[in-house]
Write an enzyme that holds these catalytic residues in place. Sequence first.
Site, PDB file in Angstrom:
ATOM      1  N   LYS A  11      75.325   8.135  41.431  1.00  0.00           N
ATOM      2  CA  LYS A  11      75.708   8.371  42.827  1.00  0.00           C
ATOM      3  C   LYS A  11      77.191   8.745  42.946  1.00  0.00           C
ATOM      4  O   LYS A  11      77.950   8.627  41.971  1.00  0.00           O
ATOM      5  CB  LYS A  11      75.373   7.116  43.637  1.00  0.00           C
ATOM      6  CG  LYS A  11      73.863   6.811  43.691  1.00  0.00           C
ATOM      7  CD  LYS A  11      73.562   5.583  44.544  1.00  0.00           C
ATOM      8  CE  LYS A  11      72.052   5.332  44.641  1.00  0.00           C
ATOM      9  NZ  LYS A  11      71.741   4.166  45.517  1.00  0.00           N
ATOM     10  N   TYR A  51      64.610  10.531  49.889  1.00  0.00           N
ATOM     11  CA  TYR A  51      64.566   9.170  50.447  1.00  0.00           C
ATOM     12  C   TYR A  51      63.619   9.099  51.654  1.00  0.00           C
ATOM     13  O   TYR A  51      63.886   8.371  52.602  1.00  0.00           O
ATOM     14  CB  TYR A  51      65.971   8.737  50.859  1.00  0.00           C
ATOM     15  CG  TYR A  51      66.831   8.173  49.733  1.00  0.00           C
ATOM     16  CD1 TYR A  51      66.337   7.246  48.821  1.00  0.00           C
ATOM     17  CD2 TYR A  51      68.172   8.544  49.619  1.00  0.00           C
ATOM     18  CE1 TYR A  51      67.142   6.721  47.811  1.00  0.00           C
ATOM     19  CE2 TYR A  51      68.987   8.015  48.610  1.00  0.00           C
ATOM     20  CZ  TYR A  51      68.464   7.102  47.712  1.00  0.00           C
ATOM     21  OH  TYR A  51      69.254   6.561  46.718  1.00  0.00           O
ATOM     22  N   PHE A  59      69.903   1.490  57.675  1.00  0.00           N
ATOM     23  CA  PHE A  59      71.005   1.861  56.781  1.00  0.00           C
ATOM     24  C   PHE A  59      70.988   3.334  56.392  1.00  0.00           C
ATOM     25  O   PHE A  59      71.873   3.788  55.669  1.00  0.00           O
ATOM     26  CB  PHE A  59      70.980   0.988  55.519  1.00  0.00           C
ATOM     27  CG  PHE A  59      69.719   1.089  54.694  1.00  0.00           C
ATOM     28  CD1 PHE A  59      69.537   2.126  53.792  1.00  0.00           C
ATOM     29  CD2 PHE A  59      68.704   0.134  54.815  1.00  0.00           C
ATOM     30  CE1 PHE A  59      68.381   2.222  53.033  1.00  0.00           C
ATOM     31  CE2 PHE A  59      67.550   0.213  54.052  1.00  0.00           C
ATOM     32  CZ  PHE A  59      67.383   1.271  53.159  1.00  0.00           C
ATOM     33  N   ARG A  88      64.814   0.737  35.408  1.00  0.00           N
ATOM     34  CA  ARG A  88      65.034  -0.146  36.570  1.00  0.00           C
ATOM     35  C   ARG A  88      65.658  -1.477  36.117  1.00  0.00           C
ATOM     36  O   ARG A  88      66.508  -2.028  36.793  1.00  0.00           O
ATOM     37  CB  ARG A  88      63.718  -0.419  37.310  1.00  0.00           C
ATOM     38  CG  ARG A  88      63.094   0.776  38.016  1.00  0.00           C
ATOM     39  CD  ARG A  88      63.790   1.196  39.276  1.00  0.00           C
ATOM     40  NE  ARG A  88      63.842   0.186  40.309  1.00  0.00           N
ATOM     41  CZ  ARG A  88      64.256   0.424  41.552  1.00  0.00           C
ATOM     42  NH1 ARG A  88      64.628   1.649  41.928  1.00  0.00           N
ATOM     43  NH2 ARG A  88      64.313  -0.532  42.442  1.00  0.00           N
ATOM     44  N   THR A  94      68.885  -4.017  43.603  1.00  0.00           N
ATOM     45  CA  THR A  94      69.487  -3.077  44.574  1.00  0.00           C
ATOM     46  C   THR A  94      70.814  -3.613  45.089  1.00  0.00           C
ATOM     47  O   THR A  94      71.783  -2.868  45.219  1.00  0.00           O
ATOM     48  CB  THR A  94      68.507  -2.866  45.746  1.00  0.00           C
ATOM     49  OG1 THR A  94      67.254  -2.422  45.222  1.00  0.00           O
ATOM     50  CG2 THR A  94      69.055  -1.829  46.732  1.00  0.00           C
ATOM     51  N   ARG A 105      74.445  -2.255  37.743  1.00  0.00           N
ATOM     52  CA  ARG A 105      74.946  -2.724  39.038  1.00  0.00           C
ATOM     53  C   ARG A 105      75.614  -4.092  38.911  1.00  0.00           C
ATOM     54  O   ARG A 105      76.612  -4.368  39.565  1.00  0.00           O
ATOM     55  CB  ARG A 105      73.793  -2.766  40.041  1.00  0.00           C
ATOM     56  CG  ARG A 105      73.321  -1.371  40.474  1.00  0.00           C
ATOM     57  CD  ARG A 105      71.956  -1.436  41.125  1.00  0.00           C
ATOM     58  NE  ARG A 105      71.580  -0.199  41.793  1.00  0.00           N
ATOM     59  CZ  ARG A 105      70.362   0.024  42.284  1.00  0.00           C
ATOM     60  NH1 ARG A 105      69.414  -0.880  42.161  1.00  0.00           N
ATOM     61  NH2 ARG A 105      70.087   1.168  42.894  1.00  0.00           N
ATOM     62  N   ASN A 115      75.972   1.424  45.053  1.00  0.00           N
ATOM     63  CA  ASN A 115      75.480   0.677  43.890  1.00  0.00           C
ATOM     64  C   ASN A 115      75.245   1.563  42.666  1.00  0.00           C
ATOM     65  O   ASN A 115      74.425   1.259  41.813  1.00  0.00           O
ATOM     66  CB  ASN A 115      74.234  -0.119  44.280  1.00  0.00           C
ATOM     67  CG  ASN A 115      73.131   0.769  44.817  1.00  0.00           C
ATOM     68  OD1 ASN A 115      73.249   1.990  44.793  1.00  0.00           O
ATOM     69  ND2 ASN A 115      72.053   0.173  45.290  1.00  0.00           N
ATOM     70  N   HIS A 118      70.665   5.584  41.193  1.00  0.00           N
ATOM     71  CA  HIS A 118      69.277   5.612  41.655  1.00  0.00           C
ATOM     72  C   HIS A 118      68.387   5.744  40.428  1.00  0.00           C
ATOM     73  O   HIS A 118      68.724   6.468  39.492  1.00  0.00           O
ATOM     74  CB  HIS A 118      69.033   6.819  42.576  1.00  0.00           C
ATOM     75  CG  HIS A 118      67.564   7.097  42.765  1.00  0.00           C
ATOM     76  ND1 HIS A 118      66.804   6.410  43.679  1.00  0.00           N
ATOM     77  CD2 HIS A 118      66.704   7.928  42.100  1.00  0.00           C
ATOM     78  CE1 HIS A 118      65.537   6.833  43.585  1.00  0.00           C
ATOM     79  NE2 HIS A 118      65.453   7.744  42.642  1.00  0.00           N
ATOM     80  N   GLU A 129      60.067  12.982  42.510  1.00  0.00           N
ATOM     81  CA  GLU A 129      61.514  13.212  42.550  1.00  0.00           C
ATOM     82  C   GLU A 129      61.929  14.308  41.552  1.00  0.00           C
ATOM     83  O   GLU A 129      62.789  15.128  41.865  1.00  0.00           O
ATOM     84  CB  GLU A 129      62.239  11.886  42.261  1.00  0.00           C
ATOM     85  CG  GLU A 129      62.020  10.886  43.393  1.00  0.00           C
ATOM     86  CD  GLU A 129      62.453   9.453  43.066  1.00  0.00           C
ATOM     87  OE1 GLU A 129      63.028   9.218  41.983  1.00  0.00           O
ATOM     88  OE2 GLU A 129      62.211   8.567  43.913  1.00  0.00           O
TER      89      GLU A 129
HETATM   90  P1  IDP Z   1      66.803   1.099  44.945  1.00  0.00           P
HETATM   91  O1  IDP Z   1      67.920   2.112  44.859  1.00  0.00           O
HETATM   92  O2  IDP Z   1      67.138  -0.154  44.168  1.00  0.00           O
HETATM   93  O3  IDP Z   1      65.459   1.670  44.615  1.00  0.00           O
HETATM   94  P2  IDP Z   1      65.988   1.177  47.742  1.00  0.00           P
HETATM   95  O4  IDP Z   1      65.446   0.025  48.503  1.00  0.00           O
HETATM   96  O5  IDP Z   1      65.070   2.277  47.358  1.00  0.00           O
HETATM   97  O6  IDP Z   1      66.761   0.590  46.464  1.00  0.00           O
HETATM   98  O7  IDP Z   1      67.191   1.761  48.632  1.00  0.00           O
HETATM   99  C1  IDP Z   1      67.772   3.014  48.347  1.00  0.00           C
HETATM  100  C2  IDP Z   1      69.268   2.890  48.439  1.00  0.00           C
HETATM  101  O8  IDP Z   1      69.633   2.667  49.816  1.00  0.00           O
HETATM  102  C3  IDP Z   1      69.871   1.692  47.701  1.00  0.00           C
HETATM  103  O9  IDP Z   1      70.092   1.956  46.327  1.00  0.00           O
HETATM  104  C4  IDP Z   1      71.165   1.486  48.437  1.00  0.00           C
HETATM  105  O10 IDP Z   1      72.138   2.469  48.056  1.00  0.00           O
HETATM  106  C5  IDP Z   1      70.740   1.775  49.872  1.00  0.00           C
HETATM  107  N1  IDP Z   1      70.285   0.550  50.580  1.00  0.00           N
HETATM  108  C6  IDP Z   1      69.100  -0.062  50.452  1.00  0.00           C
HETATM  109  N2  IDP Z   1      68.994  -1.131  51.264  1.00  0.00           N
HETATM  110  C7  IDP Z   1      70.159  -1.164  51.934  1.00  0.00           C
HETATM  111  C8  IDP Z   1      70.674  -2.066  52.931  1.00  0.00           C
HETATM  112  O11 IDP Z   1      70.015  -3.010  53.371  1.00  0.00           O
HETATM  113  N3  IDP Z   1      71.940  -1.798  53.384  1.00  0.00           N
HETATM  114  C9  IDP Z   1      72.671  -0.752  52.923  1.00  0.00           C
HETATM  115  N4  IDP Z   1      72.210   0.113  51.988  1.00  0.00           N
HETATM  116  C10 IDP Z   1      70.990  -0.098  51.495  1.00  0.00           C
HETATM  117 MG    MG Z   2      64.308   3.060  45.647  1.00  0.00          MG
END
Ligand code: IDP
Ligand code: MG
Length: 138
Positions: A11, A51, A59, A88, A94, A105, A115, A118, A129
């Site tokens: 990212k 996404y 968010f 993963r 996350t 992370r 974070n 992805h 994707e």
């Molecule tokens: P992942 O990246 O671990 O698969 P996802 O739930 O798919 O997590 O969320 C995508 C991305 O959106 C996360 O990596 C993070 O950057 C952001 N994100 C997810 N949940 C939140 C939140 O509650 N607040 C702020 N950003 C979030």
């Molecule tokens: Mg995800």
Amino acid sequence: MDVKKTFIICKPDAVERGYVGEILSRVERKGLRIVAAELRTLTGETLSEHYAEHVDKPFYSDLVSFMTRGPVLVAVVEGPDDVVKVLRTMMGATNPTEALPGTIRGDLATEMTENLIHGSDSDESADREIKIFFPDLF
Ligand code: IDP
Ligand code: MG
């Protein structure tokens, strides 16, 4: 064992902080293979496809601002049958506050949105994707 693919994004925070090499190095040291990679600046349109599951989340606008603020490194990673899970696990949770030490992370990030990485969450997501970002691989 089958060779499978997953999709990752280093990212904008990873590019800004100079951690692309660190992340790709961890991927390679684990024994996975980078089969495609490119530095790109993403658009809101591409992100809404990538996404799709998150477009209605509170968010989402912060996520898009973050993900479009500078270049990212998109890459396809090849590995064993469960490469999606391997990657993963290496990423960590996350929320970097909950991500264990030893994970990308957990070692290198502190913020929920920023974070660093992805990674596809299933074989189906990986296929979907990769088609978005590297349509020529199919
Ligand atoms: P992942 O990246 O671990 O698969 P996802 O739930 O798919 O997590 O969320 C995508 C991305 O959106 C996360 O990596 C993070 O950057 C952001 N994100 C997810 N949940 C939140 C939140 O509650 N607040 C702020 N950003 C979030
Ligand atoms: Mg995800």
